[in-house]
Design a protein around this motif. Sequence first.
Motif, PDB file in Angstrom:
ATOM      1  N   PHE A  20      37.117 103.442  89.375  1.00  0.00           N
ATOM      2  CA  PHE A  20      38.203 102.685  89.993  1.00  0.00           C
ATOM      3  C   PHE A  20      39.418 102.613  89.071  1.00  0.00           C
ATOM      4  CE2 PHE A  20      40.449  98.650  90.508  1.00  0.00           C
ATOM      5  CZ  PHE A  20      40.907  98.799  91.809  1.00  0.00           C
ATOM      6  N   ARG A  21      39.195 102.333  87.800  1.00  0.00           N
ATOM      7  CA  ARG A  21      40.301 102.206  86.858  1.00  0.00           C
ATOM      8  C   ARG A  21      41.008 103.538  86.631  1.00  0.00           C
ATOM      9  NH1 ARG A  21      40.054  97.138  84.467  1.00  0.00           N
ATOM     10  NH2 ARG A  21      38.129  96.061  84.898  1.00  0.00           N
ATOM     11  N   ILE A  22      40.262 104.630  86.597  1.00  0.00           N
ATOM     12  CA  ILE A  22      40.886 105.947  86.453  1.00  0.00           C
ATOM     13  C   ILE A  22      41.710 106.269  87.695  1.00  0.00           C
ATOM     14  CG2 ILE A  22      40.404 108.433  86.365  1.00  0.00           C
ATOM     15  CD1 ILE A  22      38.113 107.769  84.433  1.00  0.00           C
ATOM     16  N   GLY A  23      41.176 105.988  88.866  1.00  0.00           N
ATOM     17  CA  GLY A  23      41.924 106.204  90.108  1.00  0.00           C
ATOM     18  C   GLY A  23      43.191 105.378  90.155  1.00  0.00           C
ATOM     19  N   PHE A  24      43.092 104.130  89.732  1.00  0.00           N
ATOM     20  CA  PHE A  24      44.265 103.257  89.698  1.00  0.00           C
ATOM     21  C   PHE A  24      45.321 103.812  88.742  1.00  0.00           C
ATOM     22  CE2 PHE A  24      46.480  99.620  87.749  1.00  0.00           C
ATOM     23  CZ  PHE A  24      47.094  99.097  88.885  1.00  0.00           C
ATOM     24  N   ALA A  25      44.900 104.265  87.561  1.00  0.00           N
ATOM     25  CA  ALA A  25      45.844 104.804  86.580  1.00  0.00           C
ATOM     26  C   ALA A  25      46.531 106.058  87.114  1.00  0.00           C
ATOM     27  CB  ALA A  25      45.122 105.112  85.268  1.00  0.00           C
ATOM     28  N   VAL A  26      45.772 106.934  87.769  1.00  0.00           N
ATOM     29  CA  VAL A  26      46.363 108.154  88.333  1.00  0.00           C
ATOM     30  C   VAL A  26      47.361 107.800  89.425  1.00  0.00           C
ATOM     31  CG1 VAL A  26      45.809 110.215  89.706  1.00  0.00           C
ATOM     32  CG2 VAL A  26      44.443 109.651  87.708  1.00  0.00           C
ATOM     33  N   LEU A  27      47.040 106.829  90.256  1.00  0.00           N
ATOM     34  CA  LEU A  27      47.960 106.402  91.312  1.00  0.00           C
ATOM     35  C   LEU A  27      49.255 105.856  90.719  1.00  0.00           C
ATOM     36  CD1 LEU A  27      48.445 105.838  94.357  1.00  0.00           C
ATOM     37  CD2 LEU A  27      47.476 103.575  93.941  1.00  0.00           C
ATOM     38  N   ILE A  28      49.152 105.046  89.683  1.00  0.00           N
ATOM     39  CA  ILE A  28      50.343 104.480  89.049  1.00  0.00           C
ATOM     40  C   ILE A  28      51.185 105.586  88.409  1.00  0.00           C
ATOM     41  CG2 ILE A  28      51.146 102.950  87.207  1.00  0.00           C
ATOM     42  CD1 ILE A  28      50.177 101.453  89.639  1.00  0.00           C
ATOM     43  N   ILE A  29      50.541 106.540  87.753  1.00  0.00           N
ATOM     44  CA  ILE A  29      51.283 107.661  87.166  1.00  0.00           C
ATOM     45  C   ILE A  29      52.029 108.413  88.257  1.00  0.00           C
ATOM     46  CG2 ILE A  29      51.015 109.945  86.103  1.00  0.00           C
ATOM     47  CD1 ILE A  29      48.829 108.810  84.389  1.00  0.00           C
ATOM     48  N   PHE A  30      51.340 108.678  89.357  1.00  0.00           N
ATOM     49  CA  PHE A  30      51.958 109.412  90.457  1.00  0.00           C
ATOM     50  C   PHE A  30      53.167 108.661  91.012  1.00  0.00           C
ATOM     51  CE2 PHE A  30      52.266 110.291  95.031  1.00  0.00           C
ATOM     52  CZ  PHE A  30      52.570 111.648  94.976  1.00  0.00           C
ATOM     53  N   ILE A  31      53.041 107.360  91.202  1.00  0.00           N
ATOM     54  CA  ILE A  31      54.162 106.566  91.719  1.00  0.00           C
ATOM     55  C   ILE A  31      55.337 106.604  90.744  1.00  0.00           C
ATOM     56  CG2 ILE A  31      54.919 104.202  92.237  1.00  0.00           C
ATOM     57  CD1 ILE A  31      52.117 103.744  93.446  1.00  0.00           C
ATOM     58  N   GLY A  32      55.074 106.455  89.458  1.00  0.00           N
ATOM     59  CA  GLY A  32      56.138 106.492  88.459  1.00  0.00           C
ATOM     60  C   GLY A  32      56.840 107.837  88.419  1.00  0.00           C
ATOM     61  N   ILE A  33      56.063 108.920  88.446  1.00  0.00           N
ATOM     62  CA  ILE A  33      56.662 110.258  88.435  1.00  0.00           C
ATOM     63  C   ILE A  33      57.448 110.494  89.713  1.00  0.00           C
ATOM     64  CG2 ILE A  33      56.101 112.733  88.512  1.00  0.00           C
ATOM     65  CD1 ILE A  33      53.850 112.126  86.532  1.00  0.00           C
ATOM     66  N   LEU A  34      56.936 110.021  90.834  1.00  0.00           N
ATOM     67  CA  LEU A  34      57.643 110.162  92.108  1.00  0.00           C
ATOM     68  C   LEU A  34      58.983 109.437  92.065  1.00  0.00           C
ATOM     69  CD1 LEU A  34      57.446 111.258  95.019  1.00  0.00           C
ATOM     70  CD2 LEU A  34      56.459 109.042  95.646  1.00  0.00           C
ATOM     71  N   ILE A  35      59.014 108.238  91.533  1.00  0.00           N
ATOM     72  CA  ILE A  35      60.274 107.486  91.425  1.00  0.00           C
ATOM     73  C   ILE A  35      61.266 108.230  90.537  1.00  0.00           C
ATOM     74  CG2 ILE A  35      61.315 105.380  90.476  1.00  0.00           C
ATOM     75  CD1 ILE A  35      58.802 103.885  91.406  1.00  0.00           C
TER      76      ILE A  35
END
Length: 114
Positions: A20-35
Amino acid sequence: MDIDLYIHQIILTYKSSIRFRIGFAVLIIFIGILIIMLNSFNILTFPNEMKSLVSVSGTLVSSICAFPIKEIIDRRNRIKLIHELSEQYKISEGKDKQKVEELIWKIIEKNVVD
């Protein structure tokens, strides 16, 4: 209930938490890179003052994903400890086995409280 079943359940819980924590971290990275990408390619329409703010916020969002790393490492260390205690429990006899069992029960109690 057998202590091995408790140990197995605790290890499964920790592994699930790690996923769960790895998935959450990947999602946050993706959102930041997308922004950052949307802002750098001028897809987002903001006034000039806001563009730098959006870039900084994208960078901050990406860096926030590093926070779960400490928790992931902690969970992996706990899995190793529990696994090692489980192995010691299987090969121990007498008072040593009782001491290892007490340690395992303390870990189980702490896991329930946390």
